[in-house]
Design an enzyme around this catalytic site. Structure first.
Site, PDB file in Angstrom:
ATOM      1  CE  LYS A 101      -4.161  18.937  56.977  1.00  0.00           C
ATOM      2  NZ  LYS A 101      -2.688  18.850  57.163  1.00  0.00           N
TER       3      LYS A 101
ATOM      4  CD  GLU B 203       0.749  20.940  52.173  1.00  0.00           C
ATOM      5  OE1 GLU B 203       1.189  20.634  53.286  1.00  0.00           O
ATOM      6  OE2 GLU B 203      -0.138  21.803  52.007  1.00  0.00           O
TER       7      GLU B 203
ATOM      8  NE  ARG C  14      -1.654  28.386  57.119  1.00  0.00           N
ATOM      9  CZ  ARG C  14      -1.592  28.638  58.419  1.00  0.00           C
ATOM     10  NH1 ARG C  14      -0.436  28.594  59.040  1.00  0.00           N
ATOM     11  NH2 ARG C  14      -2.679  28.929  59.111  1.00  0.00           N
TER      12      ARG C  14
ATOM     13  CD  GLU D 134      13.336  13.991  20.793  1.00  0.00           C
ATOM     14  OE1 GLU D 134      14.384  13.334  20.659  1.00  0.00           O
ATOM     15  OE2 GLU D 134      13.052  14.952  20.067  1.00  0.00           O
ATOM     16  CE1 TYR D 135      12.850  17.883  30.240  1.00  0.00           C
ATOM     17  CE2 TYR D 135      10.681  18.201  29.243  1.00  0.00           C
ATOM     18  CZ  TYR D 135      11.661  18.596  30.141  1.00  0.00           C
ATOM     19  OH  TYR D 135      11.459  19.706  30.928  1.00  0.00           O
TER      20      TYR D 135
ATOM     21  CB  CYS E 150      -0.267  26.845  93.521  1.00  0.00           C
ATOM     22  SG  CYS E 150       0.688  27.325  92.062  1.00  0.00           S
TER      23      CYS E 150
ATOM     24  CG  ASP F 206      12.387  10.112  30.875  1.00  0.00           C
ATOM     25  OD1 ASP F 206      11.289  10.661  30.632  1.00  0.00           O
ATOM     26  OD2 ASP F 206      12.597   9.421  31.890  1.00  0.00           O
TER      27      ASP F 206
END
Length: 788
Positions: free
Chosen positions: A123, A181, A144, A34-35, A415, A32
């Site tokens: 999922k 996702e 979405r 070096e990155y 009702c 990490d």
């Protein structure tokens, strides 16, 4: 090229490669530290040469200035939801439908059937997003939304570390939409909540809420600070096919730098799918991220296309959900609510309890059959589950904890809203031309629109955005209008006066006039919107569009026999009977008549015309005979009858010898016995007469479509149209036989470009394609007899 430019390009390529190895392959090749050194060097060079900064640079993931709001994005290919399976029998039924749809031999319900190949993957419980790449560069990210329209979150998705800003390698399509996702790992979620607590900020109930809230931040710097990840699960629009299988597509995407599920697997047949589901279920708690099920997809792309879609979901995929989290609580009471169609349904009132991070005090009981199945009594201790991790549901009674004073649940005789009688109606199941009485029943208030609850729900639906789209009529306003006896049906909305509206709570002069104008502006609805607004049971927005597009006029929809309605795509016999019964009802006829009468409400329906071309071409004599569901007679035998006799009357009157020349003895006998029953013969003749009255004839085979002026042509719509929506323009092109695509290619015949047309118009000009502006397009439609 200067030394700085050269080094910047080298650093970007090297960092992109390391990102790919770290996030996609899980095989980092440098530490990490070096990155970080390489990243800092690139950042310093870009600071010295800001003119060389590009949007696909690894340094551009840190976020930018806050937005005031997200803009809307229309998905060229809808982002559909998946159907759900909760039990093994649901999965086997899905597999049976797949085999049936592909015309493969299937075994019994529990025998596995033909070994269709399925892709399997967990999922993820996150937020679905669309990533659009043009020539390998990320140009847009979108949520979405409702599946058709989402929000442009491009600036935020750029901050997600494992989303490539530029694709690796080569060979990708010019236009590539990747869907997947965005989620938050369990560890990342815990770190975020700990940091929020320490800073005195808001904590999140679960990783999904944290991911969704982080991705929809107007300030992308906040998004950049959150531990979000992306996993690709499929494609949207692409300008060229990639592979023959779903897994093949994902493997290619992985080569281009897209992270895909490490649990991706191929299963042969339903039993291997169920084995995978059980395996993932056992490992669920050990996975580094939250999942709520497993997704299975038919692996063959050709088979996916053959199976097609329902209104809101693909027929070739399903999500097998895991049992949701459950808790114990006490049932305090059962109350009854009245829905739009009059159905009286029980609702459980519970001692509040937390389930999956959410406090639950009410739960669905579905219907009285469910109450009886559970053996539920008021005062019981019950198990609550968030079905699908969303809707709280009573799933079990703990009978050993039942108190002595527990009371039975009783359906009210009248009702609870209007006092009208509540009637019990036995449910009837219709399949393949036969009716059977099912064990279930529904209780309905007979008050109809005289019942305040039904009237309110009917009006709320009627004025909703996807129906008549009357702005300013919110739920509370509608409640006032009903409670003040100002409206008794949807037609009364168009009789409202200024003096009545201004007296309502929350209304003044400007808002009253604005509402009256909105009501007046709604008087020219598209046919599909009007049908949807009527609130026909089981008729959603997509079915309403099918009715309008296929039958072409309200009069035909009103007249259509249930058997004729089943000729329409995705309209089964149950829904067909609901539609037919709705329009047979005298009260509904009266309301519709008032809405359309010029001297009353004065609504004028738009987009009415002839039968839809594809519908007219799809109904043949052979197809009609097949739909009669004659025992032992399938599509092949039905077509042989059509070829032999040429007309329905010819089949009905055929003697035994002629019948035997067309079919084997068993099938010939079945046909003869079927039409010897006068009721069957009369029904078949009535169906034929109605189809012909609608303008269809048995010569309108598939070849008629080929005779349409745009048959075989691909058109593309781009930019905004002022005289009609793009959906309407699409319908008009399809009525002429054209296929309307979402992207431009060398195979595109013509592009219709409105104001704001961008890359598609540029691509069309580059390819030398025919381009029409809106004025020329309208003239073209008029020339071909299509009303505008």
């Amino acid at each position: 090229m200067t030394a700085a430019e050269t080094r910047i390009l080298e650093l970007r390529a090297e960092l992109d490669q390391h990102n790919y190895r770290y996030h996609v392959l899980d095989e980092p090749s440098i530490p990490d530290a070096e990155y970080d050194r390489l990243f800092r060097e690139l950042k310093a060079l870009e600071a010295e040469h800001p003119e060389l900064v590009t949007s696909d640079s690894p340094t551009q993931r840190v976020g930018s200035a806050a937005l005031s709001a997200f803009t809307q994005v229309r998905h060229e290919i809808p982002m559909l939801s998946l159907g759900n399976a909760f039990e093994e029998v649901d999965m086997r039924e899905f597999d049976r439908r797949v085999n049936e749809g592909l015309d493969l031999p299937a075994g019994d319900l529990f025998g596995g059937g033909a070994a269709v190949e399925y892709s399997c993957e967990p999922k993820l419980d996150g937020l679905a997003v669309s990533l659009l790449y043009q020539d390998g560069v990320l140009v847009r990210g979108a949520t979405r939304g409702d599946g058709t329209t989402g929000e442009d979150i491009s600036v935020n998705v750029r901050t997600v570390r494992n989303i490539p800003l530029k694709l690796q390698g080569s060979g990708w399509p010019a236009t590539l939409e990747v869907r997947g996702e965005v989620f938050m790992s369990k560890a990342g979620f815990e770190r975020l909540n700990a940091a929020q607590l320490e800073a005195g900020g808001k904590t999140f109930a679960n990783p999904r809420n944290a991911a969704a809230g982080s991705l929809r931040q107007l300030d992308s710097k906040i998004t950049a600070s959150r531990p979000l990840e992306f996993c690709c699960y499929g494609l949207g629009q692409v300008s060229a096919d990639i592979a023959d299988t779903h897994i093949g597509n994902l493997e290619r995407l992985k080569q281009w730098g897209m992270p895909i599920s490490r649990e991706l697997r191929l299963a042969k047949g339903i039993d291997e799918c169920l084995d995978y589901y059980r395996e993932i279920g056992e490992r669920r708690n050990a996975l580094p991220y939250e999942i709520d099920g497993v997704v299975f997809k038919v692996n063959s792309i050709a088979s996916q296309r053959e199976l097609g879609f329902r209104a809101r979901e693909p027929r070739w995929a399903i999500a097998h959900k895991f049992p949701a989290m459950e808790e114990l609580t006490e049932l305090l009471d059962v109350e009854f609510q009245v829905g739009r169609t009059g159905a009286v349904t029980p609702v459980a009132r519970l001692q509040p309890v937390k389930v999956a991070g959410v406090t639950v005090s009410n739960a669905t009981l579905h219907n009285m059959d469910e109450v009886a199945r559970l053996g539920l009594m008021i005062g019981d201790t019950v198990i609550i589950r968030r079905a699908g991790d969303v809707i709280p549901q009573v799933v079990q009674v703990v009978t050993e904890r039942r108190p002595e004073n527990a009371r039975p649940v009783q359906i009210p005789e009248s009702c609870p809203v209007c006092g009208s009688h509540v009637e019990r109606t036995q449910l009837v199941k219709r399949s393949k031309g036969r009716e059977t009485v099912s064990e279930g029943a529904v209780y309905r208030c007979v008050g109809r629109l005289a019942c305040g609850a039904q009237l309110k729900q009917a009006i709320i639906h009627f004025v909703s955005r996807r129906a008549m789209d009357i702005e300013g009529l919110g739920d509370k306003t509608i409640e006032q209008l009903v409670d003040e006896n100002l409206i008794a049906s949807p037609a009364d909305l168009y009789r409202l006066k200024y003096e009545q509206i201004i007296d309502l709570e929350g209304f003044a002069e400007v808002s009253s006039n604005k509402l009256l104008k909105a009501i007046e502006d709604s008087k020219r609805p598209a046919l599909a919107r009007f049908i949807y607004a009527l609130g026909i049971p089981d008729v959603g927005e997509e079915t309403a569009k099918v009715l309008a597009r296929s039958l072409g006029s309200l009069e035909r929809v009103q007249q259509a026999l249930p058997q004729v309605l089943t000729y329409l795509p995705d309209v089964g016999l149950e829904v067909a009977h609901e539609i037919h019964s709705f329009f047979e009802d005298s009260h509904n006829q009266e309301v519709i008549g008032s809405l359309l009468a010029a001297d009353q409400c004065g609504l004028v329906l738009q987009d009415q015309g002839e039968l839809g071309a594809e519908f007219a071409a799809s109904t043949t004599l052979g197809g009609m005979l097949d739909k009669l569901n004659i025992p032992s007679v399938g599509p092949g035998a039905a077509q042989k009858l059509a070829d032999k006799f040429g007309s329905l009357q010819g089949v009905i009157e055929a003697d035994w010898l002629d019948m035997r020349q067309a079919l084997p003895e068993k099938q010939a006998k079945a046909v003869r016995e079927f039409f010897d029953n006068p009721a069957n013969a009369q029904l078949a003749q009535a169906i034929e007469q109605q189809l012909q009255a609608f303008g269809m004839h048995w010569q309108s085979e598939k070849k008629v479509v080929a005779g349409l002026p745009l048959a075989g042509q691909t058109w593309v719509l781009t930019g905004s149209l002022e005289l009609m929506s793009r959906d309407v323009a699409k319908d008009k092109l399809e009525s002429l036989g054209a296929k309307v695509a979402g992207s431009v290619s060398a195979k595109t015949h013509c592009v219709v470009a409105g104001p704001g047309a961008g890359s598609k118009l540029a691509k069309a000009n580059e390819l030398g394609l025919k381009v029409l502006d809106e004025e020329a397009f309208v003239a073209f439609l008029t020339e071909h007899g299509v009303p505008t």
